[in-house]
Motif scaffolding. Structure first.
Motif, PDB file in Angstrom:
ATOM      1  N   ARG A 246       0.925  -1.098  -0.008  1.00 30.24           N
ATOM      2  CA  ARG A 246       0.024   0.073  -0.028  1.00 30.24           C
ATOM      3  C   ARG A 246       0.801   1.175  -0.092  1.00 30.24           C
ATOM      4  N   LEU A 247       0.264   2.302  -0.318  1.00 32.02           N
ATOM      5  CA  LEU A 247       1.042   3.672  -0.206  1.00 32.02           C
ATOM      6  C   LEU A 247       1.368   4.089   1.342  1.00 32.02           C
ATOM      7  N   LYS A 248       2.038   5.020   1.442  1.00 35.52           N
ATOM      8  CA  LYS A 248       2.392   5.349   2.988  1.00 35.52           C
ATOM      9  C   LYS A 248       1.294   6.646   3.166  1.00 35.52           C
ATOM     10  N   GLU A 249       0.810   6.820   4.081  1.00 31.67           N
ATOM     11  CA  GLU A 249      -0.006   8.003   4.121  1.00 31.67           C
ATOM     12  C   GLU A 249       0.106   9.278   5.387  1.00 31.67           C
ATOM     13  N   THR A 250       0.101  10.239   5.061  1.00 32.50           N
ATOM     14  CA  THR A 250      -0.269  11.273   5.910  1.00 32.50           C
ATOM     15  C   THR A 250      -1.435  11.701   6.024  1.00 32.50           C
ATOM     16  N   LYS A 251      -2.015  12.950   6.603  1.00 32.16           N
ATOM     17  CA  LYS A 251      -3.247  13.218   6.664  1.00 32.16           C
ATOM     18  C   LYS A 251      -4.059  13.431   5.385  1.00 32.16           C
ATOM     19  N   HIS A 252      -3.200  14.339   4.724  1.00 30.45           N
ATOM     20  CA  HIS A 252      -3.636  14.766   3.368  1.00 30.45           C
ATOM     21  C   HIS A 252      -3.074  14.206   2.100  1.00 30.45           C
ATOM     22  N   ILE A 253      -2.036  13.237   2.161  1.00 27.69           N
ATOM     23  CA  ILE A 253      -1.212  12.792   1.167  1.00 27.69           C
ATOM     24  C   ILE A 253      -0.972  11.344   1.192  1.00 27.69           C
ATOM     25  N   GLN A 254      -0.755  10.568   0.007  1.00 26.18           N
ATOM     26  CA  GLN A 254      -0.725   9.291  -0.178  1.00 26.18           C
ATOM     27  C   GLN A 254       0.571   9.283  -0.875  1.00 26.18           C
ATOM     28  N   TRP A 255       1.572   8.578  -0.531  1.00 25.56           N
ATOM     29  CA  TRP A 255       2.805   8.906  -1.147  1.00 25.56           C
ATOM     30  C   TRP A 255       3.698   7.188  -1.232  1.00 25.56           C
ATOM     31  N   PHE A 256       4.719   7.256  -2.256  1.00 27.08           N
ATOM     32  CA  PHE A 256       5.577   6.084  -2.377  1.00 27.08           C
ATOM     33  C   PHE A 256       6.782   6.582  -2.926  1.00 27.08           C
ATOM     34  N   LYS A 285      -6.733   6.489  -2.252  1.00 23.12           N
ATOM     35  CA  LYS A 285      -7.769   7.088  -1.506  1.00 23.12           C
ATOM     36  C   LYS A 285      -8.292   8.508  -2.594  1.00 23.12           C
ATOM     37  N   PRO A 286      -9.651   8.714  -2.697  1.00 24.39           N
ATOM     38  CA  PRO A 286      -9.861   9.762  -3.666  1.00 24.39           C
ATOM     39  C   PRO A 286      -9.781  11.325  -3.022  1.00 24.39           C
ATOM     40  N   ASP A 287      -9.324  11.278  -1.827  1.00 23.33           N
ATOM     41  CA  ASP A 287      -9.410  12.531  -1.123  1.00 23.33           C
ATOM     42  C   ASP A 287      -8.068  12.930  -0.645  1.00 23.33           C
ATOM     43  N   LYS A 288      -7.091  12.353  -1.291  1.00 29.51           N
ATOM     44  CA  LYS A 288      -5.650  12.718  -0.778  1.00 29.51           C
ATOM     45  C   LYS A 288      -4.701  12.791  -2.282  1.00 29.51           C
ATOM     46  N   TYR A 289      -3.914  13.834  -1.915  1.00 32.81           N
ATOM     47  CA  TYR A 289      -2.891  14.108  -3.014  1.00 32.81           C
ATOM     48  C   TYR A 289      -1.935  12.756  -3.433  1.00 32.81           C
ATOM     49  N   ILE A 290      -1.754  12.482  -4.562  1.00 31.94           N
ATOM     50  CA  ILE A 290      -0.844  11.228  -4.675  1.00 31.94           C
ATOM     51  C   ILE A 290       0.626  11.880  -5.088  1.00 31.94           C
ATOM     52  N   LEU A 367       7.600  16.622   2.556  1.00 30.00           N
ATOM     53  CA  LEU A 367       6.232  15.959   3.007  1.00 30.00           C
ATOM     54  C   LEU A 367       5.789  16.835   4.003  1.00 30.00           C
ATOM     55  N   GLU A 368       6.608  17.045   5.024  1.00 29.06           N
ATOM     56  CA  GLU A 368       5.999  17.807   6.500  1.00 29.06           C
ATOM     57  C   GLU A 368       5.520  19.238   6.003  1.00 29.06           C
ATOM     58  N   ASN A 369       6.403  19.738   5.127  1.00 27.40           N
ATOM     59  CA  ASN A 369       5.902  21.329   4.730  1.00 27.40           C
ATOM     60  C   ASN A 369       4.810  21.205   4.001  1.00 27.40           C
TER      61      ASN A 369
END
Length: 378
Positions: A246-256, A285-290, A367-369
């Motif tokens: 799966r992709l790693k996730e923060t509150k608003h972002i999904q990333w790899f 997720k349809p509600d997070k930036y990729i 990512l933090e910024n």
């Protein structure tokens, strides 16, 4: 200003996707018709040290096509009045502060680079102003504009009409065909996307420019197929890995992080993969930036080696979020990466698709910024 300068040699700096190759082909042909010697140089990103080197000499003429607008401020600073520099682009622009750096991006005139015109369309309109004989290059504006999801609107619709009327393009069923090259617009677009990006380190961009003007022969067809197969293999591996982990996730972002998986290919491929990923509804997720990271090889073809180690981060916006960006409820992709990489990244792009190149060590800072920016917007 170009005529007054009457140079005998011009350098075209261009991007490596289909739009960038079409843009370079239009300007190469148009300037050669004026009797100029034209050199092309494909640059994936506006790297500070490369641009500083290109602008260190004086009295030259440089064109930036499908690249440059987002860094017109930096280009102005590094040019410092030394060279006539003409930017023909459709990415979100920054202001030029040098009278010798002319950014002719049509966003400055009320059009939208996301929907109304491509870099190639901007180049085509310039080429026609230069000499009306360049009307025969209109098909390349349409090939370059095929990257725009809404297809041919506004200025592009005008180019479509004109090329159909002049027989430069022919409607065959639902497709548009280029009679001179015996190939369909969308087919040429797909092949150029492979040549420039996947073949970036193997002379692909120059082959792509030639294909734009002369068509695709059997040898080139085989080369494109081999490059595409190589990319598909990596895409399959990466997709398999993301389904498992799966992709790693923060509150608003999904990333790899793809690391060196695409070694030997241009970094444009990570953006193409993220675009593909944005349609994988079982995975994202349809509600997070990729956001996808990839390591940047230090070698710049035709130039040399970068001093620093960089990564590239590509951002895509899932379709449900695009409306919210249009309504001003969320920052666009390019605004997000610009704010998140302020002072250490080279960001450019559009509202739904953008990218940034940054030093390897500052990946997590980005990512933090970005999270901080999105929290403050919420």
């Amino acid at each position: 200003m170009l005529r007054k300068k009457s140079p005998n040699k011009v350098l075209i700096i261009h991007h490596d996707d289909a739009d960038g190759l079409c843009s370079a082909a239009i300007m190469k042909k148009a300037l050669e018709r004026e009797g100029l010697i034209v050199e092309t140089f494909c640059l994936e990103k506006v790297y500070n040290e490369v641009v500083a080197d290109l602008h260190s000499r004086e009295g030259n003429v440089l064109f930036y096509v499908d690249i440059g607008s987002s860094h017109a401020d930096l280009i102005s600073e590094l040019n410092d009045g030394r060279n006539l520099t003409i930017i023909l682009d459709h990415h979100d622009p920054k202001p030029s502060r040098d009278d010798m750096v002319l950014d002719l991006n049509l966003e400055h005139f009320g059009f939208k680079g996301e929907t109304d015109f491509s870099g190639a369309t901007c180049c085509y309109l310039f080429a026609k102003e230069l000499n009306n004989v360049n009307s025969d290059l209109g098909y390349l504006a349409l090939v370059g504009s095929s990257e725009i999801p809404e297809r041919f609107k506004a200025l592009n619709s005008m180019v479509l009409q004109e090329t159909l009327e002049n027989g430069i393009i022919r409607q065959v069923g639902k497709s548009l065909e280029i009679p001179r090259l015996g190939i369909k617009v969308d087919v040429l677009f797909s092949k150029l996307q492979v040549l420039g990006a996947v073949g970036y380190y193997e002379g692909g961009p120059d082959m792509g420019i030639k294909a734009c003007l002369e068509g695709i022969d059997k040898t080139l067809e085989d080369k494109i197929n081999a490059l595409e197969e190589r990319r598909k293999n990596v895409n399959r591996k990466l997709l398999g890995r993301l389904y498992r982990e799966r992709l790693k996730e923060t509150k608003h972002i999904q990333w790899f992080d793809a690391g060196d998986m695409y070694a030997g290919m241009g970094t444009k491929v990570i953006g193409q993969f993220c675009s593909f990923l944005s349609y994988q509804t079982r995975l994202i997720k349809p509600d997070k930036y990729i956001l996808g990271f990839v390591n940047v090889p230090p070698e710049i073809p035709k130039w040399g080696k970068l001093k620093e180690n960089f990564v590239k981060a590509s951002v895509r916006v899932p379709r449900p979020m695009q409306k919210m960006i249009d309504q001003g409820k969320l920052p666009g992709a390019v605004n997000l990466v610009e704010m998140a990489s302020k002072d250490f990244g080279m960001a450019d792009g559009h509202q739904y698709a953008a990218n940034v190149v940054l030093p390897v060590a500052r990946k997590f800072e980005l990512l933090e910024n970005a999270e901080r920016v999105l929290e403050s917007e919420a």
